[in-house]
Design a protein around this motif. Structure first.
Motif, PDB file in Angstrom:
ATOM      1  N   LYS A  43      -6.372   7.001  -1.533  1.00 22.55           N
ATOM      2  CA  LYS A  43      -6.228   7.915  -0.691  1.00 22.55           C
ATOM      3  C   LYS A  43      -5.415   7.518   0.415  1.00 22.55           C
ATOM      4  O   LYS A  43      -4.542   8.155   1.017  1.00 22.55           O
ATOM      5  CB  LYS A  43      -7.600   8.816  -0.454  1.00 22.55           C
ATOM      6  N   GLN A  44      -6.086   6.415   1.160  1.00 25.71           N
ATOM      7  CA  GLN A  44      -5.276   6.088   2.269  1.00 25.71           C
ATOM      8  C   GLN A  44      -4.034   5.413   1.847  1.00 25.71           C
ATOM      9  O   GLN A  44      -3.038   5.671   2.631  1.00 25.71           O
ATOM     10  CB  GLN A  44      -6.320   4.986   2.608  1.00 25.71           C
ATOM     11  N   SER A  45      -3.577   5.034   0.789  1.00 27.79           N
ATOM     12  CA  SER A  45      -2.492   4.586   0.356  1.00 27.79           C
ATOM     13  C   SER A  45      -1.475   5.846   0.323  1.00 27.79           C
ATOM     14  O   SER A  45      -0.249   5.931   0.730  1.00 27.79           O
ATOM     15  CB  SER A  45      -2.504   3.952  -1.054  1.00 27.79           C
ATOM     16  N   ILE A  46      -1.871   6.834  -0.226  1.00 23.68           N
ATOM     17  CA  ILE A  46      -1.121   8.182  -0.166  1.00 23.68           C
ATOM     18  C   ILE A  46      -0.823   8.628   0.991  1.00 23.68           C
ATOM     19  O   ILE A  46       0.442   9.089   1.462  1.00 23.68           O
ATOM     20  CB  ILE A  46      -1.849   9.169  -1.235  1.00 23.68           C
ATOM     21  N   ILE A  47      -1.641   8.572   1.909  1.00 28.82           N
ATOM     22  CA  ILE A  47      -1.670   8.885   3.518  1.00 28.82           C
ATOM     23  C   ILE A  47      -0.427   8.074   4.095  1.00 28.82           C
ATOM     24  O   ILE A  47       0.445   8.698   4.595  1.00 28.82           O
ATOM     25  CB  ILE A  47      -2.933   8.899   4.134  1.00 28.82           C
ATOM     26  N   ARG A  77       0.802  -1.220  -0.058  1.00 25.03           N
ATOM     27  CA  ARG A  77      -0.156   0.158  -0.177  1.00 25.03           C
ATOM     28  C   ARG A  77       0.717   1.172   0.178  1.00 25.03           C
ATOM     29  O   ARG A  77       0.441   2.436  -0.720  1.00 25.03           O
ATOM     30  CB  ARG A  77      -0.922   0.031   1.159  1.00 25.03           C
ATOM     31  N   ILE A  78       2.004   1.229   0.617  1.00 25.23           N
ATOM     32  CA  ILE A  78       2.965   2.288   0.689  1.00 25.23           C
ATOM     33  C   ILE A  78       3.599   2.713  -0.576  1.00 25.23           C
ATOM     34  O   ILE A  78       3.394   3.498  -1.331  1.00 25.23           O
ATOM     35  CB  ILE A  78       3.867   2.067   1.614  1.00 25.23           C
ATOM     36  N   PHE A 122       1.204   9.265  -5.598  1.00 23.95           N
ATOM     37  CA  PHE A 122       1.655  10.591  -5.221  1.00 23.95           C
ATOM     38  C   PHE A 122       2.576  11.150  -6.268  1.00 23.95           C
ATOM     39  O   PHE A 122       2.398  12.285  -6.732  1.00 23.95           O
ATOM     40  CB  PHE A 122       2.346  10.589  -3.873  1.00 23.95           C
ATOM     41  N   ARG A 123       3.357  10.471  -6.781  1.00 26.45           N
ATOM     42  CA  ARG A 123       4.353  10.931  -7.890  1.00 26.45           C
ATOM     43  C   ARG A 123       3.747  11.273  -9.109  1.00 26.45           C
ATOM     44  O   ARG A 123       3.898  12.318  -9.651  1.00 26.45           O
ATOM     45  CB  ARG A 123       5.352   9.651  -8.140  1.00 26.45           C
ATOM     46  N   VAL A 124       2.589  10.568  -9.339  1.00 27.01           N
ATOM     47  CA  VAL A 124       1.650  10.973 -10.608  1.00 27.01           C
ATOM     48  C   VAL A 124       1.022  12.130 -10.553  1.00 27.01           C
ATOM     49  O   VAL A 124       0.928  12.856 -11.586  1.00 27.01           O
ATOM     50  CB  VAL A 124       0.951   9.506 -11.176  1.00 27.01           C
ATOM     51  N   ASN A 125       0.392  12.283  -9.203  1.00 27.51           N
ATOM     52  CA  ASN A 125      -0.733  13.446  -9.161  1.00 27.51           C
ATOM     53  C   ASN A 125      -0.371  14.456  -8.368  1.00 27.51           C
ATOM     54  O   ASN A 125      -0.968  15.547  -8.550  1.00 27.51           O
ATOM     55  CB  ASN A 125      -1.752  12.648  -8.464  1.00 27.51           C
ATOM     56  N   TYR A 158       1.985   6.566   2.414  1.00 30.69           N
ATOM     57  CA  TYR A 158       3.275   6.754   2.034  1.00 30.69           C
ATOM     58  C   TYR A 158       3.782   7.834   2.385  1.00 30.69           C
ATOM     59  O   TYR A 158       4.988   8.115   3.015  1.00 30.69           O
ATOM     60  CB  TYR A 158       3.026   6.954   0.303  1.00 30.69           C
ATOM     61  N   LEU A 159       3.101   9.086   2.727  1.00 35.66           N
ATOM     62  CA  LEU A 159       3.466  10.438   3.223  1.00 35.66           C
ATOM     63  C   LEU A 159       3.884  10.266   4.992  1.00 35.66           C
ATOM     64  O   LEU A 159       5.075  10.790   5.035  1.00 35.66           O
ATOM     65  CB  LEU A 159       2.469  11.459   3.286  1.00 35.66           C
ATOM     66  N   LYS A 160       3.166   9.423   5.500  1.00 30.97           N
ATOM     67  CA  LYS A 160       3.635   9.278   6.814  1.00 30.97           C
ATOM     68  C   LYS A 160       4.886   8.092   6.888  1.00 30.97           C
ATOM     69  O   LYS A 160       5.450   8.513   8.042  1.00 30.97           O
ATOM     70  CB  LYS A 160       2.392   8.438   7.675  1.00 30.97           C
ATOM     71  N   ASN A 161       4.947   7.477   6.115  1.00 29.47           N
ATOM     72  CA  ASN A 161       6.215   6.464   5.933  1.00 29.47           C
ATOM     73  C   ASN A 161       7.247   7.355   5.721  1.00 29.47           C
ATOM     74  O   ASN A 161       8.384   7.407   6.435  1.00 29.47           O
ATOM     75  CB  ASN A 161       6.070   5.482   4.886  1.00 29.47           C
TER      76      ASN A 161
END
Length: 264
Positions: free
Chosen positions: A211-215, A145-146, A153-156, A217-220
Motif C-alpha cells: 500500500k505504501q508503494s502504491i501511495i 518502491r515507486i 496500481f495498474r493491476v488492481n 507511485y501516486l505521489k510521484n
C-alpha cells in the motif's frame, strides 16, 4: 512396548493428534501471517465519550443513536476507525444530500481531533480496520518502491481510476474519483475499507508495504509535470485524439473558407 502400543490404539489418540496438528498450524500461521498496519496510539475513554457526543449531534439522525443503522444510513458497528476517518476526513460525511455517490469536499466542519474522536467512538462499538500508522502512509522516493507501486496500481486500480489516478466513470452515475491531491492516509484507508463502489483491499490482499508503494507511485505522478505540454486531463488517447481531430477539423474548415473567398 505392549502398554505403549495400547495407548497408540486408544480411541482418543487420533483426536489428540488432530488437536496438536491444528495447534501447530495455528501457531505457524500467526507467526508468518501479515499484520495490519494500525495506529500506535490507543484511544482513551475521554476520546470515546467526546466522540459519542459528536456522533449523537451530527450522525445519529441517519445512523441511529447506537450506530445500529436506519432506513437512511447503514450500521456503523464493525466498520472501524479507518472508515470514519476516511469518510469524515474527506468531507464525504456528514452527507449533504442523497445521491448515487458522496463527493469529496475536504475536511468540512470537523477538526482532526474531532474526527479522531468520532473514529474512536465507532471503533469502540466493534472491531474493524484502524487508522494506519504514520510509517506506512509516508510516500517514498525509492525508484524500486515507486515501480512496485505502479505495477500494483495498474493491476488492481487502473481499470477504474485510470493509470495515473485521474479517475473515471462507472455505471449508474457512479464514478471513480481522481486521486491527485488526496492525503496519503486517506488513500490507504480507502484501500482498507472499500468505500462506496470500491472493493476492499485488506492487509492480507495488499500488504501495508505494498500500500505504501502504491501511495509512493501516486505521489510521484502528482509531483511530475506533464511531459510535452498540456495534460488534457491525463485520461489517455481519447482526449488526445479528440484534441487532434478538433484541431485538424478547424484547419480544414479554415482552408475551405480561404479557398472559397479566393475564388470569389
Amino acid at each position: 512396548m505392549t502398554a505403549l502400543a495400547a495407548r497408540r490404539r486408544h480411541p482418543l489418540a487420533t483426536v489428540v493428534l488432530l488437536l496438536l496438528a491444528l495447534l501447530v498450524t495455528g501457531a505457524a500461521y500467526a507467526t508468518v501471517a501479515p499484520r495490519e498496519a494500525t495506529a500506535s496510539t490507543t484511544a482513551g475513554a475521554d476520546d470515546v465519550e467526546a466522540g459519542q457526543e459528536l456522533f449523537l449531534a451530527n450522525c445519529a439522525t441517519c445512523h441511529g443513536t447506537q450506530a445500529e443503522g436506519t432506513r437512511n444510513g447503514p450500521s456503523l458497528i464493525g466498520v472501524g476507525a479507518a472508515a470514519v476517518h476516511f469518510q469524515v476526513g474527506t468531507g464525504r460525511m456528514p452527507l449533504q444530500k442523497t445521491d448515487v455517490q458522496a463527493p469529496r469536499r475536504g475536511p468540512g466542519e470537523f477538526s482532526e481531533d474531532e474526527i479522531r474522536q468520532l473514529a474512536a467512538y465507532v471503533a469502540s462499538l466493534g472491531p474493524g480496520p484502524a487508522i494506519p500508522d504514520d510509517e506506512y502512509v509516508q510516500p517514498l522516493d525509492d525508484p524500486d518502491r515507486i515501480a512496485e507501486g505502479y505495477e500494483l496500481f495498474r493491476v488492481n486500480c487502473a481499470m477504474c481510476h485510470n493509470v495515473v489516478g485521474a479517475g473515471g466513470a462507472l455505471t449508474r452515475g457512479k464514478y471513480a474519483p481522481g486521486l491527485m491531491d488526496v492525503e496519503p492516509v486517506h488513500i490507504y484507508e480507502a484501500m482498507q475499507t472499500g468505500p462506496q463502489a470500491m472493493p476492499v483491499f485488506n492487509d492480507a490482499n495488499i500488504t501495508p508495504d505494498e500500500k505504501q508503494s502504491i501511495i509512493s507511485y501516486l505521489k510521484n505522478v502528482e509531483e511530475r509535470s506533464p511531459a510535452g505540454g498540456w495534460s488534457l486531463g491525463s485520461i489517455g488517447p481519447v482526449s488526445e485524439g479528440l484534441f487532434v481531430w478538433v484541431g485538424l477539423l478547424g484547419l480544414l474548415i479554415g482552408a475551405a473558407v480561404w479557398l472559397g473567398a479566393k475564388s470569389s
